[in-house]
Design a protein around this motif. Structure first.
Motif, PDB file in Angstrom:
ATOM      1  N   ILE A  85       0.835  -1.198   0.000  1.00  0.00           N
ATOM      2  CA  ILE A  85       0.000   0.000   0.000  1.00  0.00           C
ATOM      3  C   ILE A  85       0.876   1.257   0.000  1.00  0.00           C
ATOM      4  CG2 ILE A  85      -1.535   1.383   1.470  1.00  0.00           C
ATOM      5  CD1 ILE A  85      -3.025  -0.681  -0.135  1.00  0.00           C
ATOM      6  N   THR A  86       1.899   1.265   0.813  1.00  0.00           N
ATOM      7  CA  THR A  86       2.779   2.431   0.903  1.00  0.00           C
ATOM      8  C   THR A  86       3.442   2.721  -0.442  1.00  0.00           C
ATOM      9  OG1 THR A  86       3.189   1.968   3.229  1.00  0.00           O
ATOM     10  CG2 THR A  86       4.749   3.411   2.128  1.00  0.00           C
ATOM     11  N   VAL A  87       3.968   1.684  -1.079  1.00  0.00           N
ATOM     12  CA  VAL A  87       4.605   1.862  -2.383  1.00  0.00           C
ATOM     13  C   VAL A  87       3.573   2.305  -3.424  1.00  0.00           C
ATOM     14  CG1 VAL A  87       5.779   0.643  -4.270  1.00  0.00           C
ATOM     15  CG2 VAL A  87       6.485   0.260  -1.899  1.00  0.00           C
ATOM     16  N   THR A  88       2.392   1.706  -3.365  1.00  0.00           N
ATOM     17  CA  THR A  88       1.342   2.037  -4.334  1.00  0.00           C
ATOM     18  C   THR A  88       0.849   3.467  -4.163  1.00  0.00           C
ATOM     19  OG1 THR A  88       0.714  -0.294  -4.329  1.00  0.00           O
ATOM     20  CG2 THR A  88      -0.825   1.229  -5.338  1.00  0.00           C
ATOM     21  N   TYR A  89       0.780   3.947  -2.919  1.00  0.00           N
ATOM     22  CA  TYR A  89       0.433   5.362  -2.703  1.00  0.00           C
ATOM     23  C   TYR A  89       1.392   6.265  -3.470  1.00  0.00           C
ATOM     24  CZ  TYR A  89      -2.723   4.525   1.325  1.00  0.00           C
ATOM     25  OH  TYR A  89      -3.742   4.147   2.136  1.00  0.00           O
ATOM     26  N   GLY A  90       2.679   5.982  -3.324  1.00  0.00           N
ATOM     27  CA  GLY A  90       3.679   6.809  -3.999  1.00  0.00           C
ATOM     28  C   GLY A  90       3.552   6.744  -5.510  1.00  0.00           C
ATOM     29  N   ALA A  91       3.358   5.543  -6.035  1.00  0.00           N
ATOM     30  CA  ALA A  91       3.223   5.390  -7.490  1.00  0.00           C
ATOM     31  C   ALA A  91       1.963   6.079  -7.994  1.00  0.00           C
ATOM     32  CB  ALA A  91       3.209   3.912  -7.852  1.00  0.00           C
ATOM     33  N   THR A  92       0.870   5.942  -7.246  1.00  0.00           N
ATOM     34  CA  THR A  92      -0.386   6.568  -7.658  1.00  0.00           C
ATOM     35  C   THR A  92      -0.276   8.088  -7.614  1.00  0.00           C
ATOM     36  OG1 THR A  92      -1.635   4.669  -6.846  1.00  0.00           O
ATOM     37  CG2 THR A  92      -2.860   6.701  -7.194  1.00  0.00           C
ATOM     38  N   LEU A  93       0.275   8.608  -6.524  1.00  0.00           N
ATOM     39  CA  LEU A  93       0.441  10.054  -6.421  1.00  0.00           C
ATOM     40  C   LEU A  93       1.324  10.568  -7.548  1.00  0.00           C
ATOM     41  CD1 LEU A  93      -0.271  12.577  -4.818  1.00  0.00           C
ATOM     42  CD2 LEU A  93       1.725  12.137  -3.384  1.00  0.00           C
ATOM     43  N   SER A 107       1.666   9.255 -10.516  1.00  0.00           N
ATOM     44  CA  SER A 107       0.889   9.228 -11.761  1.00  0.00           C
ATOM     45  C   SER A 107      -0.087  10.395 -11.838  1.00  0.00           C
ATOM     46  CB  SER A 107       0.112   7.914 -11.880  1.00  0.00           C
ATOM     47  OG  SER A 107       0.985   6.845 -12.065  1.00  0.00           O
ATOM     48  N   ILE A 108      -0.729  10.688 -10.716  1.00  0.00           N
ATOM     49  CA  ILE A 108      -1.672  11.810 -10.694  1.00  0.00           C
ATOM     50  C   ILE A 108      -0.945  13.111 -11.037  1.00  0.00           C
ATOM     51  CG2 ILE A 108      -3.164  13.219  -9.220  1.00  0.00           C
ATOM     52  CD1 ILE A 108      -3.698  10.651  -7.584  1.00  0.00           C
ATOM     53  N   LEU A 109       0.240  13.280 -10.483  1.00  0.00           N
ATOM     54  CA  LEU A 109       0.973  14.531 -10.657  1.00  0.00           C
ATOM     55  C   LEU A 109       1.619  14.671 -12.026  1.00  0.00           C
ATOM     56  CD1 LEU A 109       2.718  14.804  -7.178  1.00  0.00           C
ATOM     57  CD2 LEU A 109       0.536  15.798  -7.905  1.00  0.00           C
ATOM     58  N   THR A 110       2.057  13.564 -12.610  1.00  0.00           N
ATOM     59  CA  THR A 110       2.871  13.672 -13.824  1.00  0.00           C
ATOM     60  C   THR A 110       2.195  13.191 -15.099  1.00  0.00           C
ATOM     61  OG1 THR A 110       3.892  11.514 -13.424  1.00  0.00           O
ATOM     62  CG2 THR A 110       5.019  13.456 -12.516  1.00  0.00           C
ATOM     63  N   ASN A 111       1.123  12.428 -14.987  1.00  0.00           N
ATOM     64  CA  ASN A 111       0.479  11.880 -16.176  1.00  0.00           C
ATOM     65  C   ASN A 111      -0.790  12.673 -16.485  1.00  0.00           C
ATOM     66  OD1 ASN A 111      -0.762  10.356 -18.149  1.00  0.00           O
ATOM     67  ND2 ASN A 111      -0.327   8.391 -17.159  1.00  0.00           N
ATOM     68  N   ASP A 112      -0.785  13.380 -17.573  1.00  0.00           N
ATOM     69  CA  ASP A 112      -1.949  14.214 -17.894  1.00  0.00           C
ATOM     70  C   ASP A 112      -3.161  13.402 -18.347  1.00  0.00           C
ATOM     71  OD1 ASP A 112      -1.039  13.492 -20.385  1.00  0.00           O
ATOM     72  OD2 ASP A 112      -0.879  15.531 -21.166  1.00  0.00           O
ATOM     73  N   LYS A 113      -2.994  12.087 -18.483  1.00  0.00           N
ATOM     74  CA  LYS A 113      -4.122  11.227 -18.832  1.00  0.00           C
ATOM     75  C   LYS A 113      -4.863  10.727 -17.578  1.00  0.00           C
ATOM     76  CE  LYS A 113      -2.291   9.720 -23.267  1.00  0.00           C
ATOM     77  NZ  LYS A 113      -2.235  11.035 -23.740  1.00  0.00           N
ATOM     78  N   VAL A 114      -4.325  11.027 -16.390  1.00  0.00           N
ATOM     79  CA  VAL A 114      -4.961  10.642 -15.127  1.00  0.00           C
ATOM     80  C   VAL A 114      -5.538  11.897 -14.493  1.00  0.00           C
ATOM     81  CG1 VAL A 114      -4.606   9.628 -12.840  1.00  0.00           C
ATOM     82  CG2 VAL A 114      -3.325   8.742 -14.789  1.00  0.00           C
ATOM     83  N   SER A 115      -6.858  11.894 -14.338  1.00  0.00           N
ATOM     84  CA  SER A 115      -7.511  13.063 -13.735  1.00  0.00           C
ATOM     85  C   SER A 115      -7.413  12.992 -12.216  1.00  0.00           C
ATOM     86  CB  SER A 115      -8.984  13.117 -14.148  1.00  0.00           C
ATOM     87  OG  SER A 115      -9.709  12.075 -13.521  1.00  0.00           O
ATOM     88  N   LEU A 116      -7.635  14.116 -11.571  1.00  0.00           N
ATOM     89  CA  LEU A 116      -7.646  14.135 -10.112  1.00  0.00           C
ATOM     90  C   LEU A 116      -8.729  13.202  -9.578  1.00  0.00           C
ATOM     91  CD1 LEU A 116      -6.617  15.247  -7.422  1.00  0.00           C
ATOM     92  CD2 LEU A 116      -8.357  17.029  -7.628  1.00  0.00           C
ATOM     93  N   GLU A 150      -9.957  10.455 -10.948  1.00  0.00           N
ATOM     94  CA  GLU A 150      -9.509   9.059 -11.082  1.00  0.00           C
ATOM     95  C   GLU A 150      -8.469   8.720 -10.010  1.00  0.00           C
ATOM     96  OE1 GLU A 150      -9.864   8.340 -15.880  1.00  0.00           O
ATOM     97  OE2 GLU A 150      -8.155   9.480 -15.105  1.00  0.00           O
ATOM     98  N   GLY A 151      -7.516   9.615  -9.822  1.00  0.00           N
ATOM     99  CA  GLY A 151      -6.496   9.388  -8.799  1.00  0.00           C
ATOM    100  C   GLY A 151      -7.083   9.320  -7.416  1.00  0.00           C
ATOM    101  N   ALA A 152      -8.054  10.193  -7.128  1.00  0.00           N
ATOM    102  CA  ALA A 152      -8.699  10.192  -5.811  1.00  0.00           C
ATOM    103  C   ALA A 152      -9.429   8.882  -5.569  1.00  0.00           C
ATOM    104  CB  ALA A 152      -9.661  11.373  -5.696  1.00  0.00           C
TER     105      ALA A 152
END
Length: 173
Positions: free
Chosen positions: A49-57, A59-68, A70-72
């Protein structure tokens, strides 16, 4: 291609700044709502979960194909699933035994558990180092060394008249 290495456009910079301002506080909010247990590295699932939080955050910050939004949803669902697994483990010993690693002896009462050490890929030199870090020069004052379920090593010092109640449930005893 080289023209976008240092700077692409103002729109992407603005998006990154806005996403940081929105996504990071949302993650903090989710973690606060679900409690401190979400932040501990107690077992393999908590680590994931900890690693996935970092990866998800990320992606939200750097990938313009992921909306806020979707990330939320992803952050919320990961936290919810982690909470469900933690509650199931708390309420069912059988489930807990399946998902959590049990502590095991690496050293106990003057004996090294070499098969367990090989299985866990731990060298005697690793144990010597841990004993030194505990301020001891030899194993004479060590009652046991336990590899905990979270991967940390615990040094149990010899004490006169101690009951060893904390060692109940450690594999190898």
């Amino acid at each position: 291609m080289l023209d976008t290495v240092l700077f692409d456009n103002w729109k992407s910079l603005l998006r990154a700044a806005v996403m940081c301002l929105l996504a990071y506080p949302f993650l903090i909010f989710v973690l606060r709502v679900f409690g401190k247990r979400t932040l501990t590295n107690v077992n393999m699932f908590d680590f994931i979960i900890t690693v996935t939080y970092g990866a998800t955050l990320s992606s939200i910050l750097t990938n313009d194909k992921v909306s806020l939004a979707e990330g939320a949803v992803i952050l919320f669902m990961l936290t919810l699933l982690q909470m469900i697994i933690a509650k199931a483990a708390k309420n069912s010993k059988r489930f807990s035994d399946i998902i959590k690693a049990s502590p095991s002896f690496l050293y106990n009462d003057g004996e090294f558990y070499e098969k367990e050490m090989q299985k866990q890929r731990i060298l005697i030199d690793d144990l010597r180092s841990k004993v030194r870090k505990e301020g001891m020069a030899s194993f004479e004052n060590v009652a046991a060394i336990v590899l905990e379920g979270d991967g940390s090593l615990s040094i149990i010092k010899k004490e006169e008249g101690s009951s060893k109640a904390a060692l109940v449930g450690v594999k190898g005893e």
